[in-house]
Design an enzyme around this catalytic site. Structure first.
Site, PDB file in Angstrom:
ATOM      1  N   TYR A 139     -11.516 -11.555   2.596  1.00 59.19           N
ATOM      2  CA  TYR A 139     -10.425 -12.520   2.456  1.00 59.19           C
ATOM      3  C   TYR A 139     -10.745 -13.830   3.152  1.00 59.19           C
ATOM      4  O   TYR A 139     -10.292 -14.892   2.728  1.00 59.19           O
ATOM      5  CB  TYR A 139      -9.132 -11.964   3.070  1.00 59.19           C
ATOM      6  CG  TYR A 139      -8.336 -11.051   2.178  1.00 59.19           C
ATOM      7  CD1 TYR A 139      -8.822  -9.801   1.818  1.00 59.19           C
ATOM      8  CD2 TYR A 139      -7.082 -11.435   1.713  1.00 59.19           C
ATOM      9  CE1 TYR A 139      -8.072  -8.954   1.019  1.00 59.19           C
ATOM     10  CE2 TYR A 139      -6.332 -10.593   0.916  1.00 59.19           C
ATOM     11  CZ  TYR A 139      -6.832  -9.357   0.570  1.00 59.19           C
ATOM     12  OH  TYR A 139      -6.086  -8.531  -0.214  1.00 59.19           O
ATOM     13  N   LYS A 184     -17.473   1.776   2.639  1.00 58.35           N
ATOM     14  CA  LYS A 184     -18.396   1.936   1.507  1.00 58.35           C
ATOM     15  C   LYS A 184     -19.803   1.868   2.117  1.00 58.35           C
ATOM     16  O   LYS A 184     -20.616   1.008   1.783  1.00 58.35           O
ATOM     17  CB  LYS A 184     -18.144   0.824   0.472  1.00 58.35           C
ATOM     18  CG  LYS A 184     -18.914   0.977  -0.837  1.00 58.35           C
ATOM     19  CD  LYS A 184     -18.444   2.107  -1.716  1.00 58.35           C
ATOM     20  CE  LYS A 184     -19.370   2.261  -2.905  1.00 58.35           C
ATOM     21  NZ  LYS A 184     -19.066   3.471  -3.724  1.00 58.35           N
ATOM     22  N   ASP A 216     -14.170   5.113  -2.569  1.00 56.92           N
ATOM     23  CA  ASP A 216     -13.921   5.542  -3.954  1.00 56.92           C
ATOM     24  C   ASP A 216     -13.331   6.949  -4.008  1.00 56.92           C
ATOM     25  O   ASP A 216     -12.319   7.196  -4.654  1.00 56.92           O
ATOM     26  CB  ASP A 216     -15.184   5.405  -4.832  1.00 56.92           C
ATOM     27  CG  ASP A 216     -16.442   5.959  -4.193  1.00 56.92           C
ATOM     28  OD1 ASP A 216     -16.385   6.430  -3.039  1.00 56.92           O
ATOM     29  OD2 ASP A 216     -17.502   5.933  -4.872  1.00 56.92           O
ATOM     30  N   ASP A 240      -5.702  -3.275   1.314  1.00 55.96           N
ATOM     31  CA  ASP A 240      -4.773  -3.870   0.348  1.00 55.96           C
ATOM     32  C   ASP A 240      -4.621  -2.941  -0.849  1.00 55.96           C
ATOM     33  O   ASP A 240      -3.517  -2.595  -1.270  1.00 55.96           O
ATOM     34  CB  ASP A 240      -5.303  -5.239  -0.092  1.00 55.96           C
ATOM     35  CG  ASP A 240      -4.386  -5.911  -1.104  1.00 55.96           C
ATOM     36  OD1 ASP A 240      -3.165  -5.899  -0.897  1.00 55.96           O
ATOM     37  OD2 ASP A 240      -4.904  -6.431  -2.112  1.00 55.96           O
ATOM     38  N   ASP A 244      -1.255  -0.176  -1.787  1.00 55.20           N
ATOM     39  CA  ASP A 244      -0.476  -0.197  -3.042  1.00 55.20           C
ATOM     40  C   ASP A 244      -0.618   1.143  -3.763  1.00 55.20           C
ATOM     41  O   ASP A 244       0.356   1.669  -4.310  1.00 55.20           O
ATOM     42  CB  ASP A 244      -0.953  -1.324  -3.980  1.00 55.20           C
ATOM     43  CG  ASP A 244      -0.101  -2.593  -3.870  1.00 55.20           C
ATOM     44  OD1 ASP A 244       0.285  -2.951  -2.743  1.00 55.20           O
ATOM     45  OD2 ASP A 244       0.170  -3.228  -4.908  1.00 55.20           O
TER      46      ASP A 244
HETATM   47  C1  IPM Z   1      -0.393  -8.075   0.528  1.00 57.95           C
HETATM   48  C2  IPM Z   1      -0.670  -9.063  -0.600  1.00 57.95           C
HETATM   49  C3  IPM Z   1      -1.520 -10.209  -0.086  1.00 57.95           C
HETATM   50  C4  IPM Z   1      -2.862  -9.622   0.346  1.00 57.95           C
HETATM   51  C5  IPM Z   1      -1.747 -11.340  -1.091  1.00 57.95           C
HETATM   52  C6  IPM Z   1      -0.458 -11.896  -1.607  1.00 57.95           C
HETATM   53  C7  IPM Z   1      -2.586 -12.448  -0.512  1.00 57.95           C
HETATM   54  O1  IPM Z   1      -1.247  -8.427  -1.687  1.00 57.95           O
HETATM   55  O2  IPM Z   1       0.224  -8.468   1.530  1.00 57.95           O
HETATM   56  O3  IPM Z   1      -0.746  -6.909   0.394  1.00 57.95           O
HETATM   57  O4  IPM Z   1      -3.756  -9.415  -0.486  1.00 57.95           O
HETATM   58  O5  IPM Z   1      -3.009  -9.384   1.547  1.00 57.95           O
HETATM   59 MN    MN Z   2      -1.279  -6.263  -1.499  1.00 56.71          MN
END
Ligand code: IPM
Ligand code: MN
Ligand code: NAD
Length: 345
Positions: A139, A184, A216, A240, A244
């Site tokens: 990032y 990884k 993975d 990240d 999710d």
């Molecule tokens: C999160 C989001 C952010 C990230 C984006 C919006 C930059 O996806 O907070 O998980 O990737 O960190």
């Molecule tokens: Mn995110």
């Protein structure tokens, strides 16, 4: 002493869920004698629209001077091709405040167990935390974009890895005493260093088990054997994606809160999801992710354990009462969900 809470409502469903979170905070505060004031600031796309910048100077200064920060969500398709994007403001804020430790808990409310896309027996007893490194890695490496080539640099120092691995071990010590470090290592140099540092840090925590996993296959095991995990620690990008993915266990992003901590200075609390442009303005977003972020703030920034528990129990009771928003297959609106949670406080 009056606690100063800076709120960054942002974009999309952000303002709707922030309002819900603040309503719950206002309802719980008198029960625990919590004295606070709220300062709302422009952030993200809303700040671009009004001030031309996603993280205006006044917003950053207020955040730095706050006792805690609540952030709802930023971003939206209208900024996809813009020169400056809301997401840049979020990354700049995390960096400026040194918020390297992002804590993303994953637990299943019993009332939601049957709503998960996974079989009940797989998700029963799931209770783990993703510890995501938040201010380093790909990032924040150099990004280069040309017409015919592009690159993103992934870099980590020993110190950056060491401090986030220690956060994971400290957490595990108070929980299930197991750390799963995800990398990884079969390909990436950063991951080779990551694994070595994890081994070094583990020597200071003989009471905690360390296991390594490649990202993975871990992505697969998180879904097939989610109750095997206690604390998962990983670099920024993997964290990240995996966090999710972990929302598939409870069945929606709409119940996933997070906390981000620095070595010094205020912590920030935000849902893990984004601005949900597909449902923004409809009044149907699930506010629980924001409301549980408020609970994390009360516990982790202010030591208000009872306040946090009142909120968490009220959320649990509301879900058991069958009050469900659309993402959970129900009909309740955001305001009905919020009102039900407040009634159950
Ligand atoms: C999160 C989001 C952010 C990230 C984006 C919006 C930059 O996806 O907070 O998980 O990737 O960190
Ligand atoms: Mn995110
Ligand atoms: P998203 O997380 O906004 O939405 C993904 C899906 O989950 C959508 O279908 C959405 O409706 C649903 N969802 C998310 N939160 C919900 C809630 N509280 N209640 C009900 N449903 C919910 O991801 P996206 O659509 O890929 O991204 C939209 C924008 O958000 C992008 O600009 C992205 O960069 C940004 N984003 C911001 C943050 C943040 O502010 N921390 C985090 C992630 C993404």
């Amino acid at each position: 002493m009056t606690k100063k809470i800076v709120t960054l409502a942002g974009d999309g469903i952000g303002p709707e869920i922030m309002a819900a979170g603040l309503e719950v905070l206002a309802a719980v505060a008198p029960k625990i004698n919590f004295d606070y004031q709220v300062e709302a600031k422009d952030f993200g796309g809303a700040a671009i629209d009004r001030q031309g910048h996603p993280l205006p100077e006044a917003t950053l200064e207020a955040a730095q001077a706050a006792d805690a920060i609540l952030l709802a969500a930023i971003g939206g398709p209208q900024y996809n091709d813009a020169a400056v994007r809301p997401e840049q403001g979020l990354l700049a804020l995390r960096k400026a405040l040194g918020l390297f430790a992002n804590i993303r808990p994953v637990q299943i409310f019993p009332a939601l167990q049957h709503l998960s896309p996974l079989k009940s027996e797989i998700i029963a007893g799931v209770d783990f935390v993703v510890v995501r490194e938040l201010t380093g890695g790909i990032y924040f490496g150099e990004h280069t974009l040309n017409a015919r080539d592009a690159r993103d640099i992934n870099a980590y120092t020993y110190e950056e890895i060491d401090r986030i691995i220690r956060v994971a071990f400290e957490l595990a010590r108070d929980r299930g005493k197991k750390v799963t470090s995800v990398d990884k290592q079969n390909v990436l140099a950063t991951s080779k260093l990551w694994r070595l540092v994890a081994e070094e840090v583990a020597k200071d925590y003989p009471d905690v088990i360390l296991e390594h996993a490649l990202v993975d296959s871990l992505a697969m095991k998180m879904i097939t054997n989610p109750s095997d995990f206690d604390v998962i620690v990983t670099e920024n990008l993997f964290g990240d994606i995996l966090s999710d993915e972990s929302s598939v266990l409870p069945g929606t992003l709409g119940v996933m809160p997070s906390a981000s901590h620095a070595d010094n200075g205020p912590s920030l609390y935000e849902p893990i999801h984004g601005s949900a442009p597909d449902i923004a303005g409809l009044g149907i977003a699930n506010p629980i992710s924001m409301i549980l972020s408020v609970a994390m703030m009360l516990r982790e920034s202010f030591g208000e354990i009872a306040g946090a528990q009142y909120i968490e129990h009220a959320v649990d009771k509301t879900l058991r009462d069958g009050v469900l928003t659309k993402d959970l297959g129900g009909q309740a609106s955001l305001s009905e969900m919020t009102a039900a949670i407040i009634a159950n406080l």
